[in-house]
Design an enzyme around this catalytic site. Structure first.
Site, PDB file in Angstrom:
ATOM      1  N   LYS A 173      22.030  39.495  53.753  1.00  9.96           N
ATOM      2  CA  LYS A 173      23.198  39.754  52.900  1.00  9.96           C
ATOM      3  C   LYS A 173      24.052  40.843  53.540  1.00  9.96           C
ATOM      4  O   LYS A 173      23.524  41.858  54.006  1.00  9.96           O
ATOM      5  CB  LYS A 173      22.765  40.191  51.499  1.00  9.96           C
ATOM      6  CG  LYS A 173      23.952  40.583  50.598  1.00  9.96           C
ATOM      7  CD  LYS A 173      23.553  40.734  49.152  1.00  9.96           C
ATOM      8  CE  LYS A 173      22.980  42.071  48.777  1.00  9.96           C
ATOM      9  NZ  LYS A 173      23.846  43.249  49.042  1.00  9.96           N
ATOM     10  N   GLU A 211      27.659  43.211  52.954  1.00  8.72           N
ATOM     11  CA  GLU A 211      28.664  43.649  51.972  1.00  8.72           C
ATOM     12  C   GLU A 211      30.075  43.521  52.554  1.00  8.72           C
ATOM     13  O   GLU A 211      30.306  43.857  53.717  1.00  8.72           O
ATOM     14  CB  GLU A 211      28.409  45.106  51.571  1.00  8.72           C
ATOM     15  CG  GLU A 211      27.148  45.283  50.743  1.00  8.72           C
ATOM     16  CD  GLU A 211      27.005  46.706  50.204  1.00  8.72           C
ATOM     17  OE1 GLU A 211      27.941  47.513  50.320  1.00  8.72           O
ATOM     18  OE2 GLU A 211      25.918  47.000  49.663  1.00  8.72           O
ATOM     19  N   ASP A 232      19.190  47.280  49.947  1.00  8.05           N
ATOM     20  CA  ASP A 232      19.202  48.660  50.443  1.00  8.05           C
ATOM     21  C   ASP A 232      19.278  49.641  49.269  1.00  8.05           C
ATOM     22  O   ASP A 232      19.278  50.856  49.464  1.00  8.05           O
ATOM     23  CB  ASP A 232      20.296  48.901  51.490  1.00  8.05           C
ATOM     24  CG  ASP A 232      21.697  48.628  50.968  1.00  8.05           C
ATOM     25  OD1 ASP A 232      21.839  48.306  49.777  1.00  8.05           O
ATOM     26  OD2 ASP A 232      22.655  48.746  51.769  1.00  8.05           O
ATOM     27  N   GLU A 252      29.481  42.130  42.184  1.00  4.30           N
ATOM     28  CA  GLU A 252      28.975  43.347  41.540  1.00  4.30           C
ATOM     29  C   GLU A 252      30.108  44.055  40.801  1.00  4.30           C
ATOM     30  O   GLU A 252      31.168  44.339  41.371  1.00  4.30           O
ATOM     31  CB  GLU A 252      28.360  44.274  42.594  1.00  4.30           C
ATOM     32  CG  GLU A 252      27.816  45.569  41.975  1.00  4.30           C
ATOM     33  CD  GLU A 252      26.784  46.288  42.816  1.00  4.30           C
ATOM     34  OE1 GLU A 252      26.355  45.759  43.852  1.00  4.30           O
ATOM     35  OE2 GLU A 252      26.390  47.404  42.417  1.00  4.30           O
ATOM     36  N   ASP A 272      18.904  42.784  53.003  1.00  5.21           N
ATOM     37  CA  ASP A 272      20.206  43.444  53.086  1.00  5.21           C
ATOM     38  C   ASP A 272      20.412  43.936  54.512  1.00  5.21           C
ATOM     39  O   ASP A 272      19.499  44.502  55.114  1.00  5.21           O
ATOM     40  CB  ASP A 272      20.213  44.665  52.146  1.00  5.21           C
ATOM     41  CG  ASP A 272      21.305  44.587  51.102  1.00  5.21           C
ATOM     42  OD1 ASP A 272      22.263  43.805  51.288  1.00  5.21           O
ATOM     43  OD2 ASP A 272      21.200  45.300  50.091  1.00  5.21           O
TER      44      ASP A 272
HETATM   45  O1  KIV Z   1      20.860  46.671  47.317  1.00  2.00           O
HETATM   46  C1  KIV Z   1      20.761  45.955  46.314  1.00  2.00           C
HETATM   47  O2  KIV Z   1      19.760  45.976  45.601  1.00  2.00           O
HETATM   48  C2  KIV Z   1      21.874  45.060  46.007  1.00  2.00           C
HETATM   49  C3  KIV Z   1      21.851  44.336  44.697  1.00  2.00           C
HETATM   50  C4  KIV Z   1      21.938  45.277  43.594  1.00  2.00           C
HETATM   51  C5  KIV Z   1      22.842  43.258  44.625  1.00  2.00           C
HETATM   52  O3  KIV Z   1      22.769  44.927  46.794  1.00  2.00           O
END
Ligand code: KIV
Length: 284
Positions: free
Chosen positions: A114, A116, A45, A184, A84
């Site tokens: 993914k 968070e 994202d 991160e 994401d």
């Molecule tokens: O959104 C993204 O690109 C990320 C990465 C930087 C890990 O979450």
């Protein structure tokens, strides 16, 4: 070449092979990343910033994410494609979470998602998603979707208490079934410690060399994005400068009447031309 699966990513760590990950957001960037030989493409994202020009990632919608995943998927014949889960796509309810996963995996073609954070509700949703057969990548340390909570982009886990909490979160993500965990902006010693303690791989961004793999935002790596570039980025090209220079040169050529040349357009055949010219009245 065979498609890389989430299991293959875990095996890379077991085999001691560093995992190479990058973001991509559309067909040409994914094609470059795929051809460059990465193991995993994240449709992050971060596109909110580097593609849409926003200040943060919060405004990216599920529909936008699905759109970008579809474009990336067309170019990713080998690398694992991870989508994401956008802000608020997994916080509301189990049903909304599964509908979002369905859109990203079933409609857009993502091969993993993914999320968070590692709050208890997030861990429960991760278990639910994995229960439906979709591999999940975790993400702890600095999590950009919590930008208003953090105040600014800053390294996490710098005190002993914060470091212990991060270890607990990473272990909880592994126990929930994540196949990998993004770390991160975590101090390098702590990131290495977490990496040694997990069976699944860690993928670092700004977290030092002790992680099992690395990820960067493609636009930072190749100098495509003109905005803020974090200190941990190693810029290996200056694509933006190359593009701007090409555009300047194009403008110069057009204004000078040097583009297009004869070879860059198509001629009428001689007979048709003669016929048309014969039809022209004198003085036309
Ligand atoms: O959104 C993204 O690109 C990320 C990465 C930087 C890990 O979450």
């Amino acid at each position: 070449m065979a498609k890389i699966t989430a299991h293959d990513i875990v095996k890379l760590k077991a085999d001691g092979v560093p995992i190479v990950c990058l973001t991509a957001y559309d067909f040409p960037t994914a094609a470059a990343v795929e051809e460059g030989g990465v193991d995993l493409i994240l449709v992050g994202d971060s596109l909110g910033m580097v593609v849409q020009g926003a200040d943060n990632t919060l405004g990216v919608t599920l529909d936008e994410m699905a759109y970008h995943v579809r474009l990336v998927k067309r170019a990713a014949s080998r690398a694992l494609v991870v989508a994401d889960m956008p802000f608020m796509s997994f916080q509301e309810s189990d049903a909304a979470t599964m509908a979002a996963v369905g859109k990203l995996v079933k409609e857009a073609g993502a091969e993993a998602v993914k999320l968070e954070g590692a709050r208890p509700e997030t861990l429960a949703r991760i278990r639910l998603i994995i229960g439906a057969g979709v591999p999940v990548m975790g993400h702890v340390g600095y999590t950009p979707q919590s930008t208003h909570y953090f105040g600014r982009r800053r390294v996490q886990g710098k005190t002993a208490a914060a470091a212990r909490a991060l270890v607990v979160d990473a272990v909880a993500l592994e126990e929930a079934g994540c196949f990998a965990v993004v770390l991160e902006l975590v101090p390098r010693e702590l990131a290495a410690m977490i990496s040694r303690g997990l069976t699944v791989p860690t993928v670092g961004i700004g977290s030092g060399p002790g992680c099992d793999g690395q990820i960067l935002v493609l636009h930072d790596l190749v100098g495509f994005y003109r905005g803020y570039s974090p200190k941990f980025v190693r810029r290996l090209a200056n694509v933006n400068a190359v593009m701007t220079e090409a555009v300047r040169e194009y403008g110069r050529l057009v204004r000078a009447g040097e583009y297009p040349a004869a070879a860059e357009s198509v001629a009428l055949d001689a007979r048709t031309l003669a016929e048309l010219e014969a039809e022209r009245r004198p003085g036309d």
